[in-house]
Design a protein around this motif. Structure first.
Motif, PDB file in Angstrom:
ATOM      1  N   ALA A 128       0.842  -1.194   0.000  1.00 20.59           N
ATOM      2  CA  ALA A 128       0.000   0.000   0.000  1.00 20.59           C
ATOM      3  C   ALA A 128       0.875   1.240   0.000  1.00 20.59           C
ATOM      4  N   ASN A 129       0.504   2.213  -0.815  1.00 19.78           N
ATOM      5  CA  ASN A 129       1.133   3.533  -0.793  1.00 19.78           C
ATOM      6  C   ASN A 129       0.309   4.439   0.114  1.00 19.78           C
ATOM      7  N   MET A 130       0.944   5.046   1.096  1.00 23.56           N
ATOM      8  CA  MET A 130       0.260   5.900   2.062  1.00 23.56           C
ATOM      9  C   MET A 130       0.700   7.351   1.896  1.00 23.56           C
ATOM     10  N   PHE A 131      -0.286   8.232   1.791  1.00 22.63           N
ATOM     11  CA  PHE A 131      -0.009   9.666   1.692  1.00 22.63           C
ATOM     12  C   PHE A 131      -0.675  10.380   2.863  1.00 22.63           C
ATOM     13  N   GLU A 132       0.123  11.098   3.643  1.00 16.20           N
ATOM     14  CA  GLU A 132      -0.404  11.824   4.795  1.00 16.20           C
ATOM     15  C   GLU A 132      -0.904  13.196   4.355  1.00 16.20           C
ATOM     16  N   GLY A 133      -2.004  13.635   4.970  1.00 18.81           N
ATOM     17  CA  GLY A 133      -2.525  14.949   4.637  1.00 18.81           C
ATOM     18  C   GLY A 133      -3.625  15.370   5.579  1.00 18.81           C
ATOM     19  N   THR A 134      -4.286  16.480   5.239  1.00 15.34           N
ATOM     20  CA  THR A 134      -5.427  16.971   6.010  1.00 15.34           C
ATOM     21  C   THR A 134      -6.575  17.266   5.045  1.00 15.34           C
ATOM     22  N   VAL A 135      -7.776  17.145   5.561  1.00 17.00           N
ATOM     23  CA  VAL A 135      -8.959  17.375   4.746  1.00 17.00           C
ATOM     24  C   VAL A 135      -9.026  18.847   4.349  1.00 17.00           C
ATOM     25  N   SER A 136      -9.080  19.087   3.054  1.00 15.42           N
ATOM     26  CA  SER A 136      -9.201  20.454   2.541  1.00 15.42           C
ATOM     27  C   SER A 136     -10.658  20.833   2.370  1.00 15.42           C
ATOM     28  N   SER A 137     -11.446  19.893   1.793  1.00 12.57           N
ATOM     29  CA  SER A 137     -12.885  20.106   1.632  1.00 12.57           C
ATOM     30  C   SER A 137     -13.561  18.749   1.504  1.00 12.57           C
ATOM     31  N   ALA A 138     -14.848  18.724   1.810  1.00 16.15           N
ATOM     32  CA  ALA A 138     -15.615  17.479   1.728  1.00 16.15           C
ATOM     33  C   ALA A 138     -17.007  17.773   1.229  1.00 16.15           C
TER      34      ALA A 138
END
Length: 374
Positions: free
Chosen positions: A250-260
């Motif tokens: 699995a490739n994992m990318f860390e981030g934060t929600v910008s919009s939903a």
């Protein structure tokens, strides 16, 4: 033809096996931690996890070889928590097979039936039936040392099935076999289980084995069940980063929600220098930290930039693992981190193949990007 629903999806279905708040402590070490688990009749259920996760201890408690520190275990509605192993409707097949070396194949299978006091004609009929089931009839008079590893495995299985248990427990049953024989035996075991209808509960650390053989899998870590689901559910929709990382690549990318929105979630991902678009449906608040998982086979890789502009990354080929049917490309992104992309080798030709140090673009569909919140 109408297909009956899986028993675990039917609220009216009563589980054959239930673990209710089961824990096991060895001194200060908690091997199994408050496990609740339901296994239904006719399932091929696998407990999957790394060494020391508690899966074998859980199996041994089901067999009666270990007593829970807390909680209770029920089989077919009866509380067996304090019932000794020989009085439980279970049988166990060990990795070592534990065959008597001085007995013939038929003698090994008959041993337990003789201990139960069955009549000779009944024993003979049962021995013949299970030997035919595992296709070992012509080896009835051989000793274990005259058999291959796969044949000894079949004899051990026949000996367990001869007692007609409600539950058959398998502790790393294929661990002693070579890879090719193990793959062949996996399918044979599934077919036998389907024919006899006995509930199988297997412990394994082999992800491929669990995915191939199981109706459902329980992934364990640090004494707890992390997720229970079908092989498809476990692989495609892991509920945590641990499960996603443990099952397959699995490739994992860390981030934060910008919009939903109802269309999906957009995640700001600093290591890609642009946002990721996902088809995640659950509402998430802006600024919520998340991990976006993309399986290597979901990624497209090529020399040209993707036309749609969604979910892309740029880098160079750092390593290549050629496996014959597929190649796994390890790509170093502009940010410095490595990700994997898998490509099927559909043709013999080497023309236009990617090679080391080639500049490449990776891209993937929003529906193939799974958002993990834990």
């Amino acid at each position: 033809m109408t297909v009956a629903p899986a028993p675990w999806t039917d609220p009216a279905s009563v589980p054959l096996i239930r673990f209710d708040g089961v824990s096991k402590r060895f001194g200060d070490v908690v091997a199994v931690d408050r496990v609740d688990l339901a296994i239904h009749k006719g399932e091929f259920f696998s407990l999957l996890g790394a060494s020391g996760c508690g899966k074998t201890t859980l199996l041994r408690m089901l067999a009666g070889f270990e007593a829970p520190s807390d909680g209770r275990i029920l089989i077919d509605g009866a509380d067996v928590t304090a019932v000794p192993p020989y009085e439980r409707p279970v049988n166990m097949m060990f990795q070592s097979y534990a065959l008597f070396p001085h007995m013939t194949v038929a003698g090994n299978i008959a041993f337990g039936l003789k201990q139960d006091g069955l009549a000779r004609p009944v024993i003979a009929a049962k021995v013949k039936a299970v030997l035919d089931l595992v296709q070992m009839g012509k080896f009835a008079d051989r000793k274990p040392h005259q058999l291959s590893g796969g044949q000894r495995q079949r004899v051990a299985l026949a000996r367990c099935l001869a007692k007609e248990p409600k539950v058959l427990l398998l502790d790393e049953p294929l661990g002693a076999l070579d890879k090719k024989l193990r793959q062949q035996t996996q399918l044979e075991l599934v077919n036998i289980q389907d024919r006899v209808g006995v509930t199988f509960v297997m412990v394994t650390h082999d992800q491929e084995e669990a995915m191939t053989m199981s109706s459902r899998i329980g992934v364990m870590n640090a004494g707890r069940i992390q997720q229970v689901g079908t092989p498809v559910e476990i692989y495609e929709y892991p509920q945590s980063r641990y499960v996603a990382d443990f099952i397959g690549a699995a490739n994992m990318f860390e981030g934060t929600v910008s919009s939903a929105s109802s269309a999906g979630v957009v995640v700001a991902c600093p290591e890609l220098a642009h946002d990721l678009t996902t088809a995640h449906a659950d509402p998430l608040a802006g600024g919520h930290p998340v991990t976006v998982m993309v399986r290597p086979e979901k990624m497209s890789i090529g020399r040209d930039a993707p036309a749609d502009g969604f979910n892309w990354a740029r880098g160079t080929v750092a390593d290549i693992a050629y496996l014959g049917d597929v190649s796994i490309y390890h790509v170093r992104l502009d940010s410095g981190r490595k990700v994997e992309a898998l490509q099927a080798n559909l043709r013999h030709t080497e023309r236009h193949k990617l090679t080391w140090d080639d500049p490449v673009f990776l891209s993937w569909h929003p529906a193939d990007a799974l958002v993990l919140t834990r």
